[in-house]
Write a protein that holds these residues in place. Structure first.
Motif, PDB file in Angstrom:
ATOM      1  N   ASP A   1       0.859  -1.181   0.000  1.00  0.00           N
ATOM      2  CA  ASP A   1       0.000   0.000   0.000  1.00  0.00           C
ATOM      3  C   ASP A   1       0.900   1.236   0.000  1.00  0.00           C
ATOM      4  OD1 ASP A   1      -1.963   1.863   0.194  1.00  0.00           O
ATOM      5  OD2 ASP A   1      -2.694   1.252   2.159  1.00  0.00           O
TER       6      ASP A   1
ATOM      7  N   GLY B   1      -0.815   4.320   1.615  1.00  0.00           N
ATOM      8  CA  GLY B   1      -0.952   4.158   3.062  1.00  0.00           C
ATOM      9  C   GLY B   1       0.375   4.241   3.780  1.00  0.00           C
ATOM     10  N   ASN B   2       1.426   3.625   3.214  1.00  0.00           N
ATOM     11  CA  ASN B   2       2.741   3.726   3.841  1.00  0.00           C
ATOM     12  C   ASN B   2       3.268   5.154   3.815  1.00  0.00           C
ATOM     13  OD1 ASN B   2       2.603   0.978   4.208  1.00  0.00           O
ATOM     14  ND2 ASN B   2       3.902   0.486   2.459  1.00  0.00           N
TER      15      ASN B   2
END
Length: 454
Positions: free
Chosen positions: A115, A118-119
């Motif tokens: 992701d 997201g990271n």
């Protein structure tokens, strides 16, 4: 749109091409002029079609002075018409040149990817990472790389960004469905074999300099000799994979191989995870522990709670020391300092790393120092490779590198080699003259030198 339903496209185009103005221009022709005006001027607010349409009608024909207005560099009208037909009409079907049948679209490659967005949000909470717009372009580039069946990517993650003098490298770490071609069992001059599919070559790396449409280049597998020479160099990247590595000692390869060697060094040192996230299988490979949940940020605020995901990269340029087997009947040769080196293996905690300039090898990062804040993000920062970060929250953790690819260590240039002797024997000074050369042998008198012949 009722006018563009299937089966009514031709009717809609015919309606748009009907003459509907006093000067004999149709709606289709006017759309072509609008598209041409946008492509020529490229305004910032190109979506304001009404205003653009008004500008086209106003600038069409004559100016206020009565003279014809001719564009300096007119955009090809045929290209604008074709673009409009592609927009309103059906997409052109590609045909096979041999059979004439429509070509089937290439199958989309199925792959796994981290992701990235997201990271990036986790990295931003600890003051690291890249901007949101650039991360979004990186995610789109990763999708383009992963879906390309020619590359055969099985899993993919964004490794990091390497700064260059002319262009930057965006590096993606991938595992392939089919193992790449080997580069030789013993490709080095000293006979040290290359680790195939393990160690520094456990993953493949793709790079590009342009995220939008730039091609992806798979870097070659790294050799032990390249890692050994790269450790003696300290230089910036140029941004061109084909450029020469002008340095001493001579690097065996171009910038593509040098970048690959730096990636191997950085990955072996800075690819970390919370302790307990992985375990070694019976074959020695690392497997992620199912149901792992990272400890809270208060416990991750210590380097003992983090571990390496790969083994230490030895001075020999390998993660596993290689020794040449003695010949049959010969005495065993004692190991060299390189062959006797021992280092921390995989899953070793960060507190076992050597100090950097007298200080710790890692620094602690936290999204907040207030213990009352929930859902905090904890991370570590490498002091040996500036720009290497790792973060974790819950069961999610990621690593990232953004930097110049230069190690934080004192640079000691390698001394030049000892000049070779001009002669194999010593030079002796002497005042004696060389021996006088012997005169040539006296030849017999030639005919005609004696008495006259009758």
């Amino acid at each position: 749109m009722p006018g563009l339903q299937e089966g009514r496209v031709e009717e809609s185009l015919a309606f748009l091409q009907k003459t509907s103005s006093k000067n004999g221009q149709s709606v289709f022709d006017h759309f072509v002029d609008v598209v041409q005006q946008i492509l020529e001027e490229r305004p910032n607010q190109a979506v304001d079609l009404l205003e653009t349409s008004y500008l086209v009608k106003r600038s069409k024909g004559r100016s206020d002075s009565g003279y014809e207005i001719e564009p300096a560099q007119p955009f090809p009208v045929e290209d604008a018409k074709q673009g409009l037909k592609n927009l309103l009409g059906k997409p052109e079907v590609k045909l096979d040149a041999e059979t004439g049948e429509p070509l089937e679209d290439a199958a989309v490659n199925e792959y796994e990817c981290e992701d990235i967005m997201g990271n990036a949000a986790l990295f931003s909470l600890v003051g690291a990472g890249l901007g949101e717009s650039e991360v979004y372009r990186i995610a789109l580039a990763a999708r383009r790389l992963g879906e390309d069946a020619q590359h055969g990517v099985a899993s993919l993650r964004f490794f990091g960004k390497f700064f260059g003098r002319a262009a930057d490298y965006f590096v993606f770490e991938a595992t392939l469905r089919e193992p790449p071609a080997t580069i030789g069992e013993a490709a080095e001059k000293d006979g040290i074999p290359v680790e195939q599919g393990t160690g520094p070559n456990a993953a493949s790396y793709f790079v590009c300099t342009e995220l939008a449409s730039g091609p992806f280049t798979r870097l070659p597998d790294v050799r032990p000799g390249q890692i050994k020479v790269a450790r003696r160099l300290k230089r910036f990247l140029t941004g061109c994979l084909d450029s020469e590595v002008s340095a001493y000692p001579v690097f065996p390869g171009k910038e593509a191989e040098y970048l690959r060697a730096q990636i191997a060094r950085i990955a072996a040192t800075t690819l970390v995870c919370p302790a307990g996230a992985f375990q070694a299988s019976e074959e020695g490979a690392l497997e992620k522990v199912e149901g792992f949940a990272a400890p809270p940020a208060s416990e991750l605020a210590s380097i003992e709670s983090w571990a390496h995901r790969s083994a230490h990269l030895k001075k020999q340029g390998r993660t596993v020391v290689w020794r040449k087997e003695p010949e049959e009947g010969a005495e065993e040769i004692p190991p060299t300092p390189e062959e006797a080196e021992e280092g921390p293996g995989a899953l070793a905690t960060l507190d076992k790393d050597a100090s950097v300039e007298g200080g710790p090898a890692w620094g602690i990062l936290r999204s907040s120092i207030n213990p009352a804040v929930k859902h905090q993000v904890a991370g570590v920062r490498s002091n040996l490779w500036p720009g290497a970060y790792a973060v974790a929250r819950g069961g999610v953790f990621a690593s990232l590198y953004i930097g110049w690819g230069v190690k934080h260590a004192p640079f000691v240039p390698m001394p030049p080699p000892v000049p070779a002797e001009e002669y194999a024997q010593e030079l002796l000074e002497s005042v004696e003259l060389p021996p006088k050369p012997q005169p040539p042998p006296v030849e017999e008198a030639e005919a005609g030198d004696g008495e006259d012949a009758e």
